[in-house]
Motif scaffolding. Structure first.
Motif, short mmCIF file in Angstrom:
data_model
loop_
_atom_site.label_atom_id
_atom_site.label_comp_id
_atom_site.label_asym_id
_atom_site.label_seq_id
_atom_site.Cartn_x
_atom_site.Cartn_y
_atom_site.Cartn_z
N LYS A 26 0.82 -1.21 0.00
CA LYS A 26 0.00 0.00 0.00
C LYS A 26 0.85 1.26 0.00
O LYS A 26 0.42 2.30 -0.49
CB LYS A 26 -0.91 0.03 1.24
N ASN A 27 2.04 1.18 0.59
CA ASN A 27 2.85 2.38 0.77
C ASN A 27 4.33 2.04 0.63
O ASN A 27 4.79 1.04 1.17
CB ASN A 27 2.56 2.97 2.15
N ILE A 28 5.04 2.91 -0.08
CA ILE A 28 6.48 2.76 -0.26
C ILE A 28 7.12 4.12 -0.07
O ILE A 28 6.67 5.11 -0.64
CB ILE A 28 6.83 2.27 -1.68
N ASP A 29 8.17 4.17 0.72
CA ASP A 29 8.98 5.37 0.83
C ASP A 29 10.20 5.19 -0.06
O ASP A 29 11.06 4.36 0.23
CB ASP A 29 9.43 5.61 2.27
N ASP A 45 -1.71 -4.30 -6.44
CA ASP A 45 -3.13 -4.00 -6.62
C ASP A 45 -3.62 -2.89 -5.70
O ASP A 45 -4.66 -2.30 -5.94
CB ASP A 45 -3.98 -5.24 -6.33
N LEU A 46 -2.89 -2.58 -4.62
CA LEU A 46 -3.37 -1.64 -3.61
C LEU A 46 -2.61 -0.32 -3.57
O LEU A 46 -3.11 0.65 -3.00
CB LEU A 46 -3.31 -2.30 -2.23
N LEU A 47 -1.43 -0.26 -4.14
CA LEU A 47 -0.64 0.97 -4.13
C LEU A 47 -1.39 2.06 -4.89
O LEU A 47 -1.80 1.88 -6.02
CB LEU A 47 0.71 0.70 -4.80
N SER A 48 -1.62 3.21 -4.21
CA SER A 48 -2.44 4.25 -4.84
C SER A 48 -1.71 5.56 -5.13
O SER A 48 -2.16 6.33 -5.96
CB SER A 48 -3.68 4.54 -3.98
N THR A 49 -0.61 5.80 -4.45
CA THR A 49 0.19 7.00 -4.72
C THR A 49 1.66 6.66 -4.58
O THR A 49 2.03 5.77 -3.81
CB THR A 49 -0.14 8.15 -3.74
N LYS A 65 3.64 -1.98 -13.95
CA LYS A 65 2.63 -2.82 -14.60
C LYS A 65 1.52 -3.20 -13.62
O LYS A 65 1.77 -3.63 -12.50
CB LYS A 65 3.28 -4.09 -15.14
N ASN A 66 0.29 -3.01 -14.07
CA ASN A 66 -0.90 -3.43 -13.33
C ASN A 66 -1.02 -2.82 -11.94
O ASN A 66 -1.59 -3.44 -11.04
CB ASN A 66 -0.97 -4.96 -13.24
N CYS A 67 -0.54 -1.62 -11.76
CA CYS A 67 -0.77 -0.89 -10.50
C CYS A 67 -2.16 -0.26 -10.64
O CYS A 67 -2.30 0.95 -10.85
CB CYS A 67 0.32 0.14 -10.27
N ILE A 68 -3.16 -1.10 -10.54
CA ILE A 68 -4.53 -0.73 -10.92
C ILE A 68 -5.23 0.21 -9.95
O ILE A 68 -6.24 0.81 -10.29
CB ILE A 68 -5.40 -1.99 -11.15
N LYS A 98 -3.17 10.20 -12.55
CA LYS A 98 -2.47 11.41 -12.97
C LYS A 98 -0.98 11.25 -12.72
O LYS A 98 -0.56 10.63 -11.73
CB LYS A 98 -2.98 12.64 -12.20
N ILE A 99 -0.20 11.81 -13.62
CA ILE A 99 1.25 11.88 -13.48
C ILE A 99 1.55 13.36 -13.31
O ILE A 99 1.43 14.14 -14.25
CB ILE A 99 1.96 11.29 -14.70
#
Length: 130
Positions: A26-29, A45-49, A65-68, A98-99
């Motif tokens: 869900k989260n990566i620093d 599948d869960l990473l959103s930002t 890929k597939n970061c839906i 958005k990028i």
């Protein structure tokens, strides 16, 4: 079942397939020490930002890929457009994703090699914060 990862400043690259199949992530620093993101590095599948590191220079094929669930990629810390090694770096990017890029670099981003594929997703930082 990994949901969060804090990558230390000593890491300079997310290697090929480094976090692939981490579907619960869900989260990566990402520290500013990261200069490259390898082929197929992320698939969640869960990473959103995701806030991109200041020194990022290259992004590999199918890196995201597939970061839906992704809502936005934040590239606003970068002072130059990173190289996309392939047009499919954001394979299956969600339609509403958005990028976000620094206003001064917007025109460079939308015409850069392989980035032009994602021109309709790229917005200025001032538009995102509006």
């Amino acid at each position: 079942s990994l949901e969060y990862i804090n990558i230390p400043n000593s890491v300079t690259s997310i290697g090929r397939y480094g976090l692939r199949f981490c579907y619960s992530l869900k989260n990566i620093d990402l520290p500013d020490s990261i200069t490259s993101i390898g082929d197929g590095a992320f698939e969640s599948d869960l990473l959103s930002t995701l806030i991109m590191p200041r020194n990022l220079g290259t992004i590999g094929a199918n890196a995201f890929k597939n970061c839906i669930a992704m809502k936005y990629y934040d590239f606003t810390k970068l002072t130059a457009v990173p190289t996309l090694s392939n047009y499919n770096a954001f394979y299956a990017i969600p339609a509403d994703c958005k990028i976000t890029v620094h206003d001064d670099l917007y025109n460079d981003w939308i015409v850069a090699t392989n980035w032009s594929t994602y021109a309709s997703y790229i917005i200025k930082e001032s538009e995102w914060n509006a």
